[in-house]
Design a protein around this motif. Structure first.
Motif, PDB file in Angstrom:
ATOM      1  N   TYR A  88       0.836  -1.235   0.067  1.00  0.00           N
ATOM      2  CA  TYR A  88       0.053  -0.077  -0.063  1.00  0.00           C
ATOM      3  C   TYR A  88       0.828   1.241   0.051  1.00  0.00           C
ATOM      4  O   TYR A  88       1.559   1.583   0.791  1.00  0.00           O
ATOM      5  N   PHE A  89       0.857   1.978  -0.958  1.00  0.00           N
ATOM      6  CA  PHE A  89       1.500   3.273  -0.948  1.00  0.00           C
ATOM      7  C   PHE A  89       0.679   4.418  -0.704  1.00  0.00           C
ATOM      8  O   PHE A  89      -0.234   4.749  -1.383  1.00  0.00           O
ATOM      9  N   ASP A  90       1.088   4.860   0.509  1.00  0.00           N
ATOM     10  CA  ASP A  90       0.085   5.710   1.278  1.00  0.00           C
ATOM     11  C   ASP A  90       0.558   7.410   0.754  1.00  0.00           C
ATOM     12  O   ASP A  90       1.459   7.839   1.420  1.00  0.00           O
ATOM     13  N   ASN A  91      -0.373   8.022   0.243  1.00  0.00           N
ATOM     14  CA  ASN A  91      -0.182   9.555  -0.063  1.00  0.00           C
ATOM     15  C   ASN A  91      -1.307  10.382   0.549  1.00  0.00           C
ATOM     16  O   ASN A  91      -1.053  11.572   0.657  1.00  0.00           O
ATOM     17  N   VAL A  92      -1.960   9.557   1.410  1.00  0.00           N
ATOM     18  CA  VAL A  92      -3.301  10.407   1.751  1.00  0.00           C
ATOM     19  C   VAL A  92      -3.600  10.378   3.301  1.00  0.00           C
ATOM     20  O   VAL A  92      -4.244  11.026   3.882  1.00  0.00           O
ATOM     21  N   ILE A 126      -9.114   6.543   4.079  1.00  0.00           N
ATOM     22  CA  ILE A 126      -8.859   5.278   2.984  1.00  0.00           C
ATOM     23  C   ILE A 126      -7.712   4.450   3.514  1.00  0.00           C
ATOM     24  O   ILE A 126      -8.078   3.170   3.744  1.00  0.00           O
ATOM     25  N   THR A 127      -6.852   5.081   4.267  1.00  0.00           N
ATOM     26  CA  THR A 127      -5.654   4.248   5.101  1.00  0.00           C
ATOM     27  C   THR A 127      -6.095   3.348   6.163  1.00  0.00           C
ATOM     28  O   THR A 127      -5.907   2.167   6.161  1.00  0.00           O
ATOM     29  N   ASP A 128      -7.122   3.728   6.922  1.00  0.00           N
ATOM     30  CA  ASP A 128      -7.947   3.024   7.707  1.00  0.00           C
ATOM     31  C   ASP A 128      -8.505   1.797   7.341  1.00  0.00           C
ATOM     32  O   ASP A 128      -8.514   0.593   7.670  1.00  0.00           O
ATOM     33  N   ALA A 129      -9.206   1.938   6.263  1.00  0.00           N
ATOM     34  CA  ALA A 129      -9.879   0.772   5.401  1.00  0.00           C
ATOM     35  C   ALA A 129      -8.777  -0.217   4.859  1.00  0.00           C
ATOM     36  O   ALA A 129      -8.949  -1.554   4.983  1.00  0.00           O
ATOM     37  N   VAL A 130      -7.802   0.387   4.177  1.00  0.00           N
ATOM     38  CA  VAL A 130      -6.652  -0.739   3.686  1.00  0.00           C
ATOM     39  C   VAL A 130      -6.094  -1.649   4.849  1.00  0.00           C
ATOM     40  O   VAL A 130      -5.936  -2.587   4.648  1.00  0.00           O
ATOM     41  N   PHE A 131      -5.859  -0.997   6.165  1.00  0.00           N
ATOM     42  CA  PHE A 131      -5.265  -1.949   7.251  1.00  0.00           C
ATOM     43  C   PHE A 131      -6.269  -3.077   7.431  1.00  0.00           C
ATOM     44  O   PHE A 131      -5.608  -4.012   7.832  1.00  0.00           O
ATOM     45  N   THR A 132      -7.422  -3.067   7.147  1.00  0.00           N
ATOM     46  CA  THR A 132      -8.369  -4.364   7.322  1.00  0.00           C
ATOM     47  C   THR A 132      -8.255  -5.398   6.258  1.00  0.00           C
ATOM     48  O   THR A 132      -8.468  -6.630   6.460  1.00  0.00           O
ATOM     49  N   LEU A 133      -7.308  -4.900   5.159  1.00  0.00           N
ATOM     50  CA  LEU A 133      -7.092  -5.988   4.074  1.00  0.00           C
ATOM     51  C   LEU A 133      -5.742  -6.241   3.829  1.00  0.00           C
ATOM     52  O   LEU A 133      -5.513  -7.072   2.758  1.00  0.00           O
ATOM     53  N   LEU A 134      -4.853  -5.809   4.673  1.00  0.00           N
ATOM     54  CA  LEU A 134      -3.474  -6.383   4.556  1.00  0.00           C
ATOM     55  C   LEU A 134      -3.002  -7.973   4.517  1.00  0.00           C
ATOM     56  O   LEU A 134      -3.719  -8.539   5.445  1.00  0.00           O
ATOM     57  N   ASN A 135      -2.472  -8.408   3.456  1.00  0.00           N
ATOM     58  CA  ASN A 135      -1.929  -9.804   3.381  1.00  0.00           C
ATOM     59  C   ASN A 135      -0.642  -9.875   4.634  1.00  0.00           C
ATOM     60  O   ASN A 135       0.041  -8.961   5.142  1.00  0.00           O
ATOM     61  N   LYS A 136      -0.426 -10.805   4.738  1.00  0.00           N
ATOM     62  CA  LYS A 136       0.884 -11.271   5.824  1.00  0.00           C
ATOM     63  C   LYS A 136       2.055 -10.785   5.012  1.00  0.00           C
ATOM     64  O   LYS A 136       2.142 -10.789   3.754  1.00  0.00           O
ATOM     65  N   ASN A 137       2.787 -10.304   5.797  1.00  0.00           N
ATOM     66  CA  ASN A 137       4.050  -9.456   5.258  1.00  0.00           C
ATOM     67  C   ASN A 137       3.818  -8.534   4.316  1.00  0.00           C
ATOM     68  O   ASN A 137       4.792  -8.093   3.556  1.00  0.00           O
ATOM     69  N   ALA A 138       2.835  -7.786   4.447  1.00  0.00           N
ATOM     70  CA  ALA A 138       2.316  -6.446   3.563  1.00  0.00           C
ATOM     71  C   ALA A 138       3.386  -5.361   3.690  1.00  0.00           C
ATOM     72  O   ALA A 138       4.199  -5.250   5.154  1.00  0.00           O
ATOM     73  N   ARG A 139       3.775  -4.563   2.945  1.00  0.00           N
ATOM     74  CA  ARG A 139       4.890  -3.420   3.186  1.00  0.00           C
ATOM     75  C   ARG A 139       3.882  -1.925   2.720  1.00  0.00           C
ATOM     76  O   ARG A 139       3.009  -2.067   1.754  1.00  0.00           O
ATOM     77  N   ILE A 140       4.301  -0.953   3.687  1.00  0.00           N
ATOM     78  CA  ILE A 140       3.472   0.209   3.395  1.00  0.00           C
ATOM     79  C   ILE A 140       4.590   1.418   3.282  1.00  0.00           C
ATOM     80  O   ILE A 140       4.930   1.844   4.434  1.00  0.00           O
ATOM     81  N   PRO A 141       4.841   1.919   2.264  1.00  0.00           N
ATOM     82  CA  PRO A 141       5.598   3.000   2.205  1.00  0.00           C
ATOM     83  C   PRO A 141       4.706   4.245   2.415  1.00  0.00           C
ATOM     84  O   PRO A 141       3.753   4.549   1.587  1.00  0.00           O
ATOM     85  N   LEU A 142       5.278   4.918   3.301  1.00  0.00           N
ATOM     86  CA  LEU A 142       4.457   6.085   3.931  1.00  0.00           C
ATOM     87  C   LEU A 142       4.824   7.463   3.431  1.00  0.00           C
ATOM     88  O   LEU A 142       5.752   8.033   3.911  1.00  0.00           O
ATOM     89  N   CYS A 143       4.177   7.849   2.152  1.00  0.00           N
ATOM     90  CA  CYS A 143       4.736   9.101   1.618  1.00  0.00           C
ATOM     91  C   CYS A 143       4.280  10.250   2.045  1.00  0.00           C
ATOM     92  O   CYS A 143       4.935  11.513   1.946  1.00  0.00           O
ATOM     93  N   GLY A 144       2.927  10.399   2.383  1.00  0.00           N
ATOM     94  CA  GLY A 144       2.153  11.552   2.666  1.00  0.00           C
ATOM     95  C   GLY A 144       0.909  11.258   3.324  1.00  0.00           C
ATOM     96  O   GLY A 144       0.442  10.051   3.164  1.00  0.00           O
ATOM     97  N   SER A 145       0.501  12.491   3.820  1.00  0.00           N
ATOM     98  CA  SER A 145      -1.013  12.302   4.562  1.00  0.00           C
ATOM     99  C   SER A 145      -1.786  13.628   4.205  1.00  0.00           C
ATOM    100  O   SER A 145      -2.321  14.122   5.245  1.00  0.00           O
ATOM    101  N   ILE A 146      -2.156  13.633   3.122  1.00  0.00           N
ATOM    102  CA  ILE A 146      -2.650  15.120   2.553  1.00  0.00           C
ATOM    103  C   ILE A 146      -4.152  15.158   3.300  1.00  0.00           C
ATOM    104  O   ILE A 146      -4.609  16.234   3.408  1.00  0.00           O
ATOM    105  N   SER A 147      -4.718  14.111   3.470  1.00  0.00           N
ATOM    106  CA  SER A 147      -6.140  14.459   4.130  1.00  0.00           C
ATOM    107  C   SER A 147      -6.077  14.907   5.547  1.00  0.00           C
ATOM    108  O   SER A 147      -6.979  15.679   6.045  1.00  0.00           O
ATOM    109  N   SER A 148      -4.879  15.134   6.178  1.00  0.00           N
ATOM    110  CA  SER A 148      -4.717  15.789   7.452  1.00  0.00           C
ATOM    111  C   SER A 148      -3.996  17.034   7.249  1.00  0.00           C
ATOM    112  O   SER A 148      -3.657  17.574   8.462  1.00  0.00           O
ATOM    113  N   TYR A 149      -3.366  17.388   6.400  1.00  0.00           N
ATOM    114  CA  TYR A 149      -2.703  18.610   6.336  1.00  0.00           C
ATOM    115  C   TYR A 149      -3.203  19.942   6.694  1.00  0.00           C
ATOM    116  O   TYR A 149      -2.665  20.832   7.405  1.00  0.00           O
ATOM    117  N   ASN A 150      -4.622  20.013   6.550  1.00  0.00           N
ATOM    118  CA  ASN A 150      -5.425  21.188   6.913  1.00  0.00           C
ATOM    119  C   ASN A 150      -6.114  21.017   7.984  1.00  0.00           C
ATOM    120  O   ASN A 150      -6.946  22.137   8.394  1.00  0.00           O
TER     121      ASN A 150
END
Length: 343
Positions: free
Chosen positions: A221-225, A229-253
């Motif tokens: 999961y490449f997270d830009n936001v 959306i990210t909360d939902a992704v966490f419920t569907l992660l497979n074993k040994n999933a990798r998450i590059p955390l690039c941005g969190s634009i939903s919270s910037y403001n």
């Protein structure tokens, strides 16, 4: 030329919540005169990027904040107007991290030349520049997608996300993107080659939409936001999933704390790896990344989209548009037509 005037854009206030036009100030100054070994450059293109929102706050971060009542700075493509340097001549096209100003005086170390004959110069602020390198290193170093895995990209129609999805396809993964309009959904599937795309603004339930488009779960999961959306992704992660955390634009403001579900249980159960990064972490490898991106671009394996607004005076509006999702791909401002360079 030193008696002529130019405009620059300064940070007038530290925004609370979503920035507004009132947080920017246009100031008229004399065009500076270059000294010994200095170069006067004329701005042609400005880059506006979501990370700049963080620099408007007076808080500790990976990069110093902008100062009030001083020029904002960012990625700039310019032409050399006058040169007192043996390394640059009038008409050279250069790139650097420069002020939001129509002209700047710089030292030799602050800029480098780019070749307009290799690719359009704007690509050096987009797919061959910071956004492309962010996608390249974040996905390949942290995400490490493998053939047949499912890669999900949020903010997928942006300058970073669109490249992430295409590199994942090059590596043989199945790619699902999230974006906020039907135009962007069409772009992801028809131009960038995503296998599936979700309009998060019209989806009734993000988790259900992700579950339908990712029947085998999510491996990368490449997270830009961030956010829901990210909360939902966490419920569907497979074993040994990798998450590059690039941005969190939903919270910037967001004013106050950005609260959400706790992620620890999901990460423990899946042995997932989540790593935050900035492109500067890979500065020593920029040449490697740019070379590979350029090769893929020339081979037709990468496509890119740009949204270009004309007029230096429209720079604040272009920046604010990032938080409304008005841009497709990389957002740029064309500030002037070249006088000296041959583009």
């Amino acid at each position: 030329m030193g008696t002529m005037n130019q405009k620059e854009i300064q940070l007038a206030n530290r925004p609370k919540g979503l920035p507004g036009i009132e947080d920017f100030k246009f100031v008229t100054r004399e065009i500076p005169v270059p000294g010994e070994n200095e170069i006067l450059v004329r701005t042609l293109y400005l880059s506006v990027d979501p990370y700049m929102r963080g620099r408007m706050q007076d808080t500790k971060s990976y990069i110093p904040p902008f100062k009030l009542h001083e020029a904002i700075s960012g990625g700039v493509i310019a032409e050399v107007a006058e040169s007192n340097s043996s390394h640059f001549k009038q008409g050279d096209v250069v790139i650097g991290n420069l002020n939001w100003a129509e002209y700047s005086v710089v030292t030799e170390k602050e800029i480098r030349t780019i070749d307009p004959s290799v690719a359009p110069v704007t690509t050096h602020l987009g797919i061959l520049g910071m956004p492309g390198l962010t996608a390249y290193f974040g996905l390949l170093d942290i995400g490490q997608p493998r053939k047949g895995e499912t890669v999900v990209v949020s903010g997928a129609a942006g300058a970073v996300g669109s490249v992430v999805g295409q590199i994942a396809k090059i590596k043989g993964a199945r790619v699902v993107g999230l974006a906020g309009s039907e135009e962007k959904i069409s772009l992801l599937k028809n131009e960038f080659g995503f296998d599936e795309a979700i309009n998060y603004k019209t989806a009734q339930n993000i988790r259900e939409a992700l579950s339908e488009t990712c029947p085998d779960g999510i491996d990368v999961y490449f997270d830009n936001v961030g956010g829901e959306i990210t909360d939902a992704v966490f419920t569907l992660l497979n074993k040994n999933a990798r998450i590059p955390l690039c941005g969190s634009i939903s919270s910037y403001n967001v004013e106050g704390e950005d609260l959400g579900p706790r992620i620890q249980t999901a990460m423990i159960k899946t042995s997932a790896l989540m790593k935050g990064f900035t492109v500067g972490d890979y500065a020593s490898r920029f040449k490697e990344g740019a070379a590979q991106l350029g090769k893929w671009l020339q081979e037709g394996k990468l496509q890119y989209e740009e949204t270009i607004i004309e007029g230096f005076e429209n720079t604040p509006e272009a920046f604010l548009g990032l938080f409304k999702g008005t841009n497709l791909g990389k957002q740029l401002v064309k500030t002037a037509h070249p006088k000296y360079a041959k583009l």
